[in-house]
Design an enzyme around this catalytic site. Sequence first.
Site, short mmCIF file in Angstrom:
data_model
loop_
_atom_site.label_atom_id
_atom_site.label_comp_id
_atom_site.label_asym_id
_atom_site.label_seq_id
_atom_site.Cartn_x
_atom_site.Cartn_y
_atom_site.Cartn_z
N CYS A 87 -7.28 72.40 15.47
CA CYS A 87 -5.26 72.19 15.62
C CYS A 87 -5.47 73.65 16.64
O CYS A 87 -5.34 72.19 17.60
CB CYS A 87 -5.07 72.93 14.49
SG CYS A 87 -3.61 73.49 14.45
N HIS A 197 -6.83 68.39 10.21
CA HIS A 197 -7.60 69.74 9.51
C HIS A 197 -8.78 68.88 8.83
O HIS A 197 -8.01 68.91 7.35
CB HIS A 197 -6.83 70.88 8.49
CG HIS A 197 -5.44 71.36 9.17
ND1 HIS A 197 -6.15 73.14 10.34
CD2 HIS A 197 -4.89 72.10 10.08
CE1 HIS A 197 -5.19 73.50 10.54
NE2 HIS A 197 -4.27 73.10 10.28
N GLU A 199 -10.93 70.67 7.33
CA GLU A 199 -11.22 71.30 5.80
C GLU A 199 -10.12 70.82 4.74
O GLU A 199 -10.68 71.58 4.06
CB GLU A 199 -11.49 72.48 6.81
CG GLU A 199 -10.32 73.31 6.53
CD GLU A 199 -9.51 73.38 8.59
OE1 GLU A 199 -8.26 73.80 8.44
OE2 GLU A 199 -10.12 72.62 8.65
#
Length: 217
Positions: A87, A197, A199
Amino acid sequence: MTVAIIDYGSGNLRSAAKSLERAAKEAGGGPVRVTDDPAVVRDADRVVLPGVGAFGDCRAGLHALPGMVEALIDFVETRQRPFLGICVGMQLMASRGLEHGSHAGFGWIPGDVVALEPGADSGSGALKVPHMGWNLLRMEAVDHPVLAELPQPSYVYFVHSFHLRPADPAHLLASVDYGERVTAIVGRDNLIGTQFHPEKSQAAGLRFLGNFLRWCP
């Protein structure tokens, strides 16, 4: 193999650490350390720089850690070890960010971080900014090890209002369509960065992180 996640007051560190720990376990890797200590970065095998918020604020937070910028430059430029930006951490790899003024980045991926303008060419205002939610990855590069065997199709999760526009098209590894071509992944040499992202991107994100941990540029 030690992975250092930089803690400079920005980013979803808990989620990123948990995802990297899971990926490391599956890849047979070593410990994942969340750290604000430049010495840990210098000793790491891989470094991850997350980031959430405005470019200038994230840059200031990173520079506020004594010795951290120098440790990152040594890690990336001198030692040429694998580096992942996520990001705003990816945006900081650019030459400069143009959010609330002009702010210098590391210059590792030449180009500017610019505002999203979905539908600007067509005059359509249907798509909102920030770009928030799932979008389909479109690969711009072939045979990059970190992109190997991602699920097809690969949907990944975004929350952003700016993106890195690389000066060299060869540095754009993947994009998404959001009323314009929006940068999703950039990379060169020992560097890779995602605007999305990983994750939060479930199977595609976990595979991407596992590939990063196995990557030997």
